[in-house]
Design an enzyme around this catalytic site. Sequence first.
Site, short mmCIF file in Angstrom:
data_model
loop_
_atom_site.label_atom_id
_atom_site.label_comp_id
_atom_site.label_asym_id
_atom_site.label_seq_id
_atom_site.Cartn_x
_atom_site.Cartn_y
_atom_site.Cartn_z
N CYS A 99 22.81 -11.77 11.71
CA CYS A 99 21.44 -12.25 11.95
C CYS A 99 21.32 -13.67 11.44
O CYS A 99 21.23 -13.91 10.24
CB CYS A 99 20.44 -11.33 11.23
SG CYS A 99 18.74 -11.85 11.46
N LEU A 100 21.40 -14.61 12.34
CA LEU A 100 21.30 -16.02 11.96
C LEU A 100 20.57 -16.74 13.08
O LEU A 100 20.97 -16.64 14.25
CB LEU A 100 22.71 -16.60 11.75
CG LEU A 100 22.77 -18.09 11.35
CD1 LEU A 100 22.11 -18.30 9.99
CD2 LEU A 100 24.21 -18.58 11.31
#
Lengths: 167, 476
Positions: A99-100
């Site tokens: 999750c970026l």
Amino acid sequence: MALSTGTRANGGAATVAQRLQKELMDIMTHPTPGITAFPDDENMTRWTATIDGPANTPYASLVFKLSMEFGATYPYAPPTVLFKTPIYHPNVDMSGRICLDILKDKWSAVFNIGTVLLSLQSLLGEPNNASPLNGQAAELWDKDPAEYQRLVLARHKTPEELDAGGL
Amino acid sequence: MAFDEELAQLQKLSGEYEPEATGPLVGERQSSAAITTEYANADPIYRIKTAALPAKYAYFRTCRGDGHCGWRAIAFTYFEALVRVGNATKFTEEEARLSSMHNLLDSAGFPHDVYIDWAEEAFDLLRELAQSLRNEDGRAADLLLHKFNDLGTSLSIMTYFKLLASAWVQSNSENFKHFVPMGDVKTYCSLNIEAANCEIDNVAIVALSEAIITPAGIGFEIMYLDRSPGEEVNVTPFSQPTDHTGMPLPNPPVIRLLYRPGHYDILYKAGDFSPTVQHQPVQPQTPLHVALAAGYHDSFIPVDSNVDVMTMIPGMYSTGLGQRWPPVSYDFDPSPTPQAQMTPVQPYAPTPTPITSVPSTHQEYMSPVHASHMAHHNIQLEQPPVTLPIHPPRPPPLSIERSPLTIERGGPFRPSIYELEPGFASGQVHSLPFQTAIFRNSHYNTAHFLNPDFQPEEWSPDTEYSTANKGKYKST
């Protein structure tokens, strides 16, 4: 949504392959310490990369293997990046999904393989604990660094172990 | 609990939903009456505003609503405005000017070997368009449209523009920092300008305007179509180019975008397409009556069902068609030459009248069949306002686009074979013969009445009813 294919006489419109070729040249001529990346095959749409865990973090001296996959709209859409090495981290789930924001809606066409890997490297030392995929890790990061370190090492596999495991 | 989860799930789906974008990346130019039609059943504010639109902005062009529309619309219209200027040297100047801004890109931290690909794509297009103008092949507009409908080219150029906008904001951060959250210009640019999938916002529009559009000598306006009170779209000027002394440039090309919440399209005034005459060989002028003289006897067919002679009599109908007489407006199409030579992209709809359009005729705007009429009308428009002692209150016809076949004529007379001769509607012949200085559109010209030898067409009952068996008639 396929981009126009075929090379242009005067070098405009880099197609996906051309752009990746260029990035490969750049990585090979100006290697960044702590980062490697190389295409898996000739068509260049899949790459394998590694990043070294940054010093003074629970990931120091560990090496992480990642897979990168580039779609037909790269660099106008981000590559799909997964951790192949099991990693205990607030922003990575058990399947290695990350999750970026820059790998999602904040992707920009000026980013490249190098910037993605550097961003991931700094994510290891500076997790975004506000929106974790791994809630336990986010909690332990501040609360119990020792336990966090133990879980990181317990989950980690060296590249050799990974290869032995058939990955 | 389960309900909450379901709701959260639905909320998530709804948040992620993106309607599939369809249509060309950049569409063909079409009559903006299509927008009026689109809003025919919308709420009254939209109806009023869109009804007023075609009178001022005759054409529009769609951009695909894929989240890039604003970026693409500006990039496309920038090139298009340069094409409209029609000066090949200007393209070289623009390439040099854009290149000179690459130090801004460098200082914003963009790697040269990454952005140069996108820059080259834009420069290639500038060169190709300039070459087309030099060759006078009339293909520039087509080429531009074609290039922008290639996803790769269009994304490259848009990305180049995004980086220029971002670099401009960052290098002028003093001016912009009060318009971005926390004054953090760098972060703002990376999230809202450089991001590959971000809709254009006002900061970026101002940046593009200052960095690219104004210095190129191009004006830039956005028309906002929303539910705010008013009878017309709200016009916001973003660029008003000036010369070295700070005086506004006379008649610069102007980029006009139509903004509807969440989406940008492109608007044009009819005058934007006054063709650049230098590329068009001037047609040799031929005496027109020669062309008109041939073959009328057999071919007169009392035209189209929508010719209603009664509508030609002023005051006969209190509203609608009768209004076309008095308000004669020349200002909306100063072009000296007909539209037809612009590009082969057909159909171009006719220029609208200053009078609000009647919905029932909208189909005619868009139908290719009528493309030829438009050329015809424009020829009429160039007619000087002749006022003559004989028919002072009847200037030549000008506002007649609403029903193409109805009234291409100047006075309250019944249809004459000279105007309604079927060959007329096809449009091939008459752009040529009607260019004489005095008697262009000669058959409309009431100046003929000054000719002592003038013989008006006379009605004769014998011939009127003989058309069915004219072979017999002629043989007698």
